[in-house]
Structures are given as C-alpha cells and as structure tokens.
Design a protein around this motif. Structure first.
Motif, PDB file in Angstrom:
ATOM      1  N   ASN A 118       0.804  -1.217   0.000  1.00  0.00           N
ATOM      2  CA  ASN A 118       0.000   0.000   0.000  1.00  0.00           C
ATOM      3  C   ASN A 118       0.840   1.271   0.000  1.00  0.00           C
ATOM      4  OD1 ASN A 118       0.985  -0.260   2.509  1.00  0.00           O
ATOM      5  ND2 ASN A 118      -0.932   0.166   3.601  1.00  0.00           N
ATOM      6  N   ARG A 119       2.142   1.107  -0.033  1.00  0.00           N
ATOM      7  CA  ARG A 119       2.985   2.304  -0.047  1.00  0.00           C
ATOM      8  C   ARG A 119       3.503   2.610  -1.438  1.00  0.00           C
ATOM      9  NH1 ARG A 119       7.024   2.295   4.915  1.00  0.00           N
ATOM     10  NH2 ARG A 119       6.827   4.531   4.701  1.00  0.00           N
ATOM     11  N   ASP A 120       3.153   1.756  -2.382  1.00  0.00           N
ATOM     12  CA  ASP A 120       3.620   1.938  -3.753  1.00  0.00           C
ATOM     13  C   ASP A 120       3.464   3.362  -4.246  1.00  0.00           C
ATOM     14  OD1 ASP A 120       4.451  -0.557  -4.036  1.00  0.00           O
ATOM     15  OD2 ASP A 120       3.100  -1.104  -5.679  1.00  0.00           O
ATOM     16  N   LYS A 121       2.321   3.940  -3.910  1.00  0.00           N
ATOM     17  CA  LYS A 121       2.005   5.244  -4.494  1.00  0.00           C
ATOM     18  C   LYS A 121       3.028   6.319  -4.128  1.00  0.00           C
ATOM     19  CE  LYS A 121      -0.992   6.788  -0.815  1.00  0.00           C
ATOM     20  NZ  LYS A 121      -2.266   6.575  -0.224  1.00  0.00           N
ATOM     21  N   TYR A 122       3.681   6.151  -2.991  1.00  0.00           N
ATOM     22  CA  TYR A 122       4.657   7.161  -2.600  1.00  0.00           C
ATOM     23  C   TYR A 122       5.887   7.124  -3.508  1.00  0.00           C
ATOM     24  CZ  TYR A 122       2.261   7.649   1.900  1.00  0.00           C
ATOM     25  OH  TYR A 122       1.350   7.866   2.893  1.00  0.00           O
ATOM     26  N   ILE A 123       6.301   5.928  -3.815  1.00  0.00           N
ATOM     27  CA  ILE A 123       7.589   5.799  -4.482  1.00  0.00           C
ATOM     28  C   ILE A 123       7.448   5.665  -5.991  1.00  0.00           C
ATOM     29  CG2 ILE A 123       7.982   3.294  -4.466  1.00  0.00           C
ATOM     30  CD1 ILE A 123      10.715   4.022  -3.052  1.00  0.00           C
ATOM     31  N   LYS A 124       6.338   5.049  -6.420  1.00  0.00           N
ATOM     32  CA  LYS A 124       6.170   4.784  -7.836  1.00  0.00           C
ATOM     33  C   LYS A 124       6.156   6.097  -8.621  1.00  0.00           C
ATOM     34  CE  LYS A 124       2.323   2.994  -9.159  1.00  0.00           C
ATOM     35  NZ  LYS A 124       1.252   2.164  -8.606  1.00  0.00           N
ATOM     36  N   ASP A 125       5.520   7.095  -8.012  1.00  0.00           N
ATOM     37  CA  ASP A 125       5.366   8.365  -8.709  1.00  0.00           C
ATOM     38  C   ASP A 125       6.442   9.378  -8.354  1.00  0.00           C
ATOM     39  OD1 ASP A 125       3.087   7.417  -9.926  1.00  0.00           O
ATOM     40  OD2 ASP A 125       1.834   7.986  -8.215  1.00  0.00           O
ATOM     41  N   ASP A 126       7.370   8.976  -7.529  1.00  0.00           N
ATOM     42  CA  ASP A 126       8.446   9.890  -7.179  1.00  0.00           C
ATOM     43  C   ASP A 126       9.450   9.871  -8.331  1.00  0.00           C
ATOM     44  OD1 ASP A 126      10.742  11.122  -6.167  1.00  0.00           O
ATOM     45  OD2 ASP A 126      10.184  10.608  -4.108  1.00  0.00           O
ATOM     46  N   PRO A 181       2.868  13.703  -7.715  1.00  0.00           N
ATOM     47  CA  PRO A 181       1.454  13.780  -8.120  1.00  0.00           C
ATOM     48  C   PRO A 181       0.463  13.894  -6.960  1.00  0.00           C
ATOM     49  CG  PRO A 181       2.605  12.125  -9.400  1.00  0.00           C
ATOM     50  CD  PRO A 181       3.601  12.649  -8.407  1.00  0.00           C
ATOM     51  N   HIS A 182       0.857  13.400  -5.783  1.00  0.00           N
ATOM     52  CA  HIS A 182      -0.052  13.549  -4.640  1.00  0.00           C
ATOM     53  C   HIS A 182       0.575  14.379  -3.522  1.00  0.00           C
ATOM     54  CE1 HIS A 182      -2.696  10.630  -6.498  1.00  0.00           C
ATOM     55  NE2 HIS A 182      -1.656   9.839  -6.659  1.00  0.00           N
ATOM     56  N   GLY A 183       1.649  15.076  -3.861  1.00  0.00           N
ATOM     57  CA  GLY A 183       2.423  15.786  -2.851  1.00  0.00           C
ATOM     58  C   GLY A 183       1.618  16.778  -2.033  1.00  0.00           C
ATOM     59  N   LEU A 184       0.751  17.555  -2.711  1.00  0.00           N
ATOM     60  CA  LEU A 184      -0.014  18.570  -1.990  1.00  0.00           C
ATOM     61  C   LEU A 184      -1.096  17.939  -1.115  1.00  0.00           C
ATOM     62  CD1 LEU A 184      -0.356  21.400  -4.683  1.00  0.00           C
ATOM     63  CD2 LEU A 184       1.346  21.147  -2.872  1.00  0.00           C
ATOM     64  N   GLU A 229      -2.479  19.753  -8.645  1.00  0.00           N
ATOM     65  CA  GLU A 229      -1.713  18.532  -8.928  1.00  0.00           C
ATOM     66  C   GLU A 229      -1.927  18.072 -10.371  1.00  0.00           C
ATOM     67  OE1 GLU A 229      -1.480  16.504  -4.454  1.00  0.00           O
ATOM     68  OE2 GLU A 229      -3.086  15.888  -5.809  1.00  0.00           O
ATOM     69  N   LYS A 230      -3.154  18.217 -10.812  1.00  0.00           N
ATOM     70  CA  LYS A 230      -3.462  17.787 -12.171  1.00  0.00           C
ATOM     71  C   LYS A 230      -2.740  18.676 -13.187  1.00  0.00           C
ATOM     72  CE  LYS A 230      -6.961  16.133 -15.243  1.00  0.00           C
ATOM     73  NZ  LYS A 230      -6.501  16.942 -16.372  1.00  0.00           N
ATOM     74  N   MET A 231      -2.735  19.965 -12.895  1.00  0.00           N
ATOM     75  CA  MET A 231      -2.039  20.903 -13.768  1.00  0.00           C
ATOM     76  C   MET A 231      -0.577  20.491 -13.928  1.00  0.00           C
ATOM     77  SD  MET A 231      -1.865  24.981 -13.136  1.00  0.00           S
ATOM     78  CE  MET A 231      -0.315  25.003 -12.291  1.00  0.00           C
TER      79      MET A 231
END
Ligand code: ADP
Ligand code: MN
Length: 516
Positions: A300-308, A432-435, A488-490
């Motif tokens: 469940n932590r993929d999202k942090y690193i995959k998009d980094d 992508p989800h930083g904010l 984020e989308k921008m």
C-alpha cells in the motif's frame, strides 16, 4: 590460530546451560567458589584483580547491562547454515588479517618507512557482498554514501572491542597472566588442560576465549528465556542478522543492545557506536532501522515511491526486495536534506541494503518520547507548535520535501525541542499527490495543537497556505481539497506535454517556475 569462533558456531549445544551467572568470576566476584589448591587461589586472586580492572574498562556494558546485548558479534543466533558458513569465513578472514598485521609490525618495527599488507587483507570495514542484488543502493546518483576505497587505518584486533592490548604489555608476562586468568572461566567452560605447562596465552586468544565464554553465558541465558527474546530475534531474518553482525564485526558498532520499536514496516534497534574511521564519526548511540523484507506490508505504499520521479527510472526494473531497499535509501536521502537545512532529525551514519543506521535521539538507550506520549507545559506546547510550523516551511522550501506522515507519532521531544523522524515516505511537493500529503500533514498538526490548547494554532487550511506559500482561498475543506487536486493535475498535464515536471507550484497566479 583461534578455533573459538568455530566452536561457538559449530557446536552451539555443547555447553551445559547451567547457572554460570552465579559462578562467573568477573560478573559476580563475591560469590565465586572454585575449589583448587592454595597456589591456584593465590594466582587466581591476582589474576582476578587485574582482570576486573581491565575488563571494566574494556567490556563495561557486559557488566552493566541487566540483560545481555542483542548482538555483540559473538552471540548471534546461528540457526541458518548459510549464516554459519559466512560467519566462519569472516572469523577466518579476521584471523588471517591479524596474522598479516603481526607480520607487518615485525617487519616495520620502528622504521620511519613502513610497508603495508593492506591490499592482502580479507576483511574490510562495512564490506559488501558481491552478489548481484546487493549493489543497488550504491548506484544511486549523487549517493554520498558510496562505498569508500579501503582505508589504511589499522584494523581492530578483536570483535566489538577496540582495545588491542598486545601492544601495551610484554607478551610473555601477559601470556602467563592470561593463562592464569583463563582458568577463571567457569568450571564447565572447557579450556583444555594447561596446568603444569608454561602456557603463554596471547591476548588475542585470551580475549577470544573470554568473548566466547561471555557469549556462551548469554546464549544459555537466552535459551532459558526464549520467549522474551524471541520477538526481537524473529523480527529480523538471518540475512539481516548477518548484516548487523558485520557492522559489529567491522567495529563500526560496539553492541546492539536491543529493539526499540517493532512496526509493520520496520524494526528499530538501539546500538552503541563503535570506532570512527578516517571519514566517518560514529555517534555514541545509534538507532538502526531495519526495513522489513516481508513484502506485503509495503504494497500500500507503492504510491509514494512509484510516482516519485527521483526513483521512477529505477522502479520498473526492480524486484520487490530492491523496492524495499529504496525505502531505506529514500529515508537516507531525505534525512540528509533535512540535516543540511538544519532541521533537528537523526543524522545518517550508513545505509546497507535495507538497514539504515542513524544517530539515536534519546539517551542511555532510552529513546526520546513521541509528542503523543509526552505532557508538555502550555509554554512548551506553544514553543513546539511554532518550531513545527517553522520546520514544515523549511522542509517545503529548503528541502523541497513534504513529510507525508507527519503527526505526533513521528515527532520526538528531546533536548527541549521537536525532532522529526520517519521520512522514508517523504516526497517532493510536485509529486502527483504531494499537496494532498501536505494537506493531511497540516490537518494532523493543526488538530494536535488545537486539542493541545495552543490558541495560536492555525487551522489546517491556513497552515497549508503558510507552509506552501500557495494562496488557496476556499473556505471549506471540500473546495480546498478540490483546488489542491486541480493544482496537482495541472502539474501532471505539464509533465505530459513538456516531459518534465514543474519545479515548484506558483503561489499567486504568476507563470509557474520551471526547471531551467
Ligand atoms: P515506523 O515506520 O515503524 O513508524 P519510525 O522511523 O517511526 O518507523 O521508527 C519507529 C520508532 O522507533 C519511533 O517511533 C521511535 O520511537 C523509534 N525511533 C526511530 N528512529 C529513532 C532514532 N533515530 N532515535 C530514537 N528513536 C528512534
Ligand atoms: Mn513512525
């Protein structure tokens, strides 16, 4: 030649697990009662005095620690065949090196010009294994912790203890003393029949025997309280234990005393720091964070690193084990950034695969309390709040990071201030989800301090704007979050169209600032 390590490892069950404690001459001198001749008693007493003196200096923690340390380099669990073999090899290599050192000393004497057998040595500090999957953390760009060239500092003579006393004493006298002292080992400890011979035991052999005796004591104690110990020991697999063992064996760590925390994703140990090398000062107390290699916890932590983006190129090529090492690597890089910005946080000592060694926040094995566990005066509470506000801004602006798991669970109170820990999941604001992560952090912080009675505490939206410098005007949570997602989308669209991300978000409608 020392066959002690071999005996310790290969015949772990040969020692009777009896009440050694009460007979241990250096652990509890007052209760010693070994029957022997008058002459032996005389020499024993002399030996004991000398021995206690030296051992209190050289092995303070053995005497002091209520329960034996977790890993000292000798008492490691030997249940895995592979590890056993590797430990034996290391033991052998160490002896080989010791022999080289002696040769070196003999040849060089007092001469100003000296020769070195450095290149022929087998053990190097923090040596890494050669197998393919062991080098991934070293190939990171700008990795400040790349393995160094072997240094020329003399290797230590003995595991975990930096005191090579052979240079200080006359070898013959010392050898006889050692032989006498050896007979002080517990009766059930087989030292061989040296009585009547003029045995001169070298310090190295003596120390090895003594270490072995200690480790046997601890091992047998462990066998008897298996339940209490099993949690900490099962928390890491044999490969990890070997890694930890190597850190002690190389002298970087003095002792690993025990487990501070067992979480879902990591286990944290306390250790006393060992010897400094030419380029590295080891803090007196260290925390060792072992990222768990049981993979499912990390899904469940993929999202942090995959998009980094910092890890993007590598992510697709990596197997799950390497991804776990990337967590450790991320924590290291993030801590380094924070350290450079002057944010109170643990200082990185070394990263080895999924094991991160850092400075310990706390004292005398007691970790600093989490903010959630400490009761602060209202004055300190206010001080802590402003410090955190300041740190969040520094983190965002100077480190270009969002903590992404900031809460009273990951802030420690130590030395009258707040220390940030647990930054393996921290990301850059343009993630992508930083904010969204930042907003969540702000919510945790606001709620904690508002509940804690800090009247000045900004609400989560005000805090978000204060940290990011963005000026999101929505006055309710739903709209606020919608604006965050739009930003984020921008950024994502920009990546799509231009092949690169924005370097920062624009704060007031001006054109965004781009990377060069
Ligand atoms: P997790 O992902 O398991 O939450 P953390 O980095 O938060 O990992 O560490 C877990 C716990 O271990 C912390 O809550 C803290 O009590 C302790 N800890 C971690 N690092 C240190 C350190 N450098 N000094 C002292 N204690 C630490
Ligand atoms: Mn944590």
């Amino acid at each position: 030649m020392d066959s002690v390590g071999v005996a310790a490892a290969a015949a772990p069950d040969a020692r009777p697990g009896s009440a050694w404690q009460s007979k241990c001459p250096w652990g509890a001198p007052s209760t010693t009662s070994i029957s022997c001749s008058l002459a032996d008693v005389m020499s024993e007493q002399l030996a004991k005095e000398l021995q206690l003196e030296e051992e209190n200096a050289a092995f303070p923690e053995v005497v002091a620690a209520a329960e034996g340390p977790f890993i000292t380099g000798e008492n490691i669990d030997t249940s895995s065949d592979l590890m056993l073999a590797q430990m034996l090899q290391m033991e052998f290599d160490r002896e080989y090196d010791a022999q080289l050192r002696r040769e070196e000393k003999k040849i060089n004497g007092d001469s100003k010009v000296s020769i070195s057998f450095e290149n022929y040595r087998k053990v190097h500090p923090y040596d890494s294994d050669s197998s393919e999957d062991e080098v991934d953390w070293q190939d990171t760009r700008h990795d400040p912790y790349r393995a160094d060239k072997p240094t020329t500092t003399p290797r230590r003579g003995f595991i975990g203890k930096g005191k090579d006393i052979t240079t200080k004493h006359d070898e013959v006298v010392c050898g006889r003393k050692n032989t006498a002292r050896m007979e002080n080992f517990a009766p059930e400890f087989q030292v061989g029949d040296g009585i009547g011979m003029d045995l001169k035991l070298s310090n190295q052999v003596f120390n090895a025997l003594k270490q072995h005796a200690y480790s046997e004591e601890r091992r047998s104690a462990r066998l008897h309280e298996k339940k209490e110990h099993s949690t900490a020991e099962k928390a890491v697999d044999p490969k990890t234990r070997l890694l930890l063992y190597k850190m002690v064996n190389s002298g970087m760590l003095e002792t690993i005393t025990g487990c501070i925390s067992t979480g879902k994703e990591s286990v944290v140990f306390h250790a006393y720091g060992g010897n400094a090398t030419e380029d590295k000062v080891i803090p007196p107390e260290c925390a060792i964070k072992v990222f768990k290699t049981t993979l499912n916890e990390f899904k469940n932590r993929d999202k942090y690193i995959k998009d980094d983006y910092r890890f993007k190129d590598r992510f697709s090529k990596l197997n799950p084990r390497k991804i776990i090492r990337m967590w450790a690597e991320k924590e290291m890089h993030n801590l380094t950034r924070m350290q450079n910005a002057g944010i109170p946080c643990p200082q990185v000592v070394i990263l080895k695969k999924h094991v991160l060694v850092m400075s310990f926040i706390g004292q005398d094995q007691v970790p600093a309390p989490k903010l959630k566990d400490v009761t602060l005066s209202s004055e300190d509470m206010k001080k802590a709040y402003y410090q955190i506000l300041n740190m969040m801004q520094q983190l965002y602006r100077e480190c270009n990071l969002v903590h992404a798991d900031l809460s009273e669970y990951n802030m420690l109170w130590h030395d009258g201030k707040v220390w940030l820990i647990d930054v393996s999941q921290s990301v850059e604001p343009t993630h992508p989800h930083g904010l969204e992560f930042l907003f969540r952090d702000c919510r945790n912080v606001s709620q904690f301090f508002q509940k804690g009675g800090v009247a000045e505490a900004l609400n989560e939206r005000e805090l978000f704007n204060a940290v990011s410098g963005l000026n999101i005007t929505a006055d309710n949570e739903v709209d606020f979050q919608a604006e965050i997602e739009a930003l984020e989308k921008m950024n994502e669209d920009h990546v799509q169209n231009h092949g690169k991300k924005l370097s920062t978000f624009s704060s007031d409608g001006d054109p965004p600032i781009y990377d060069e």
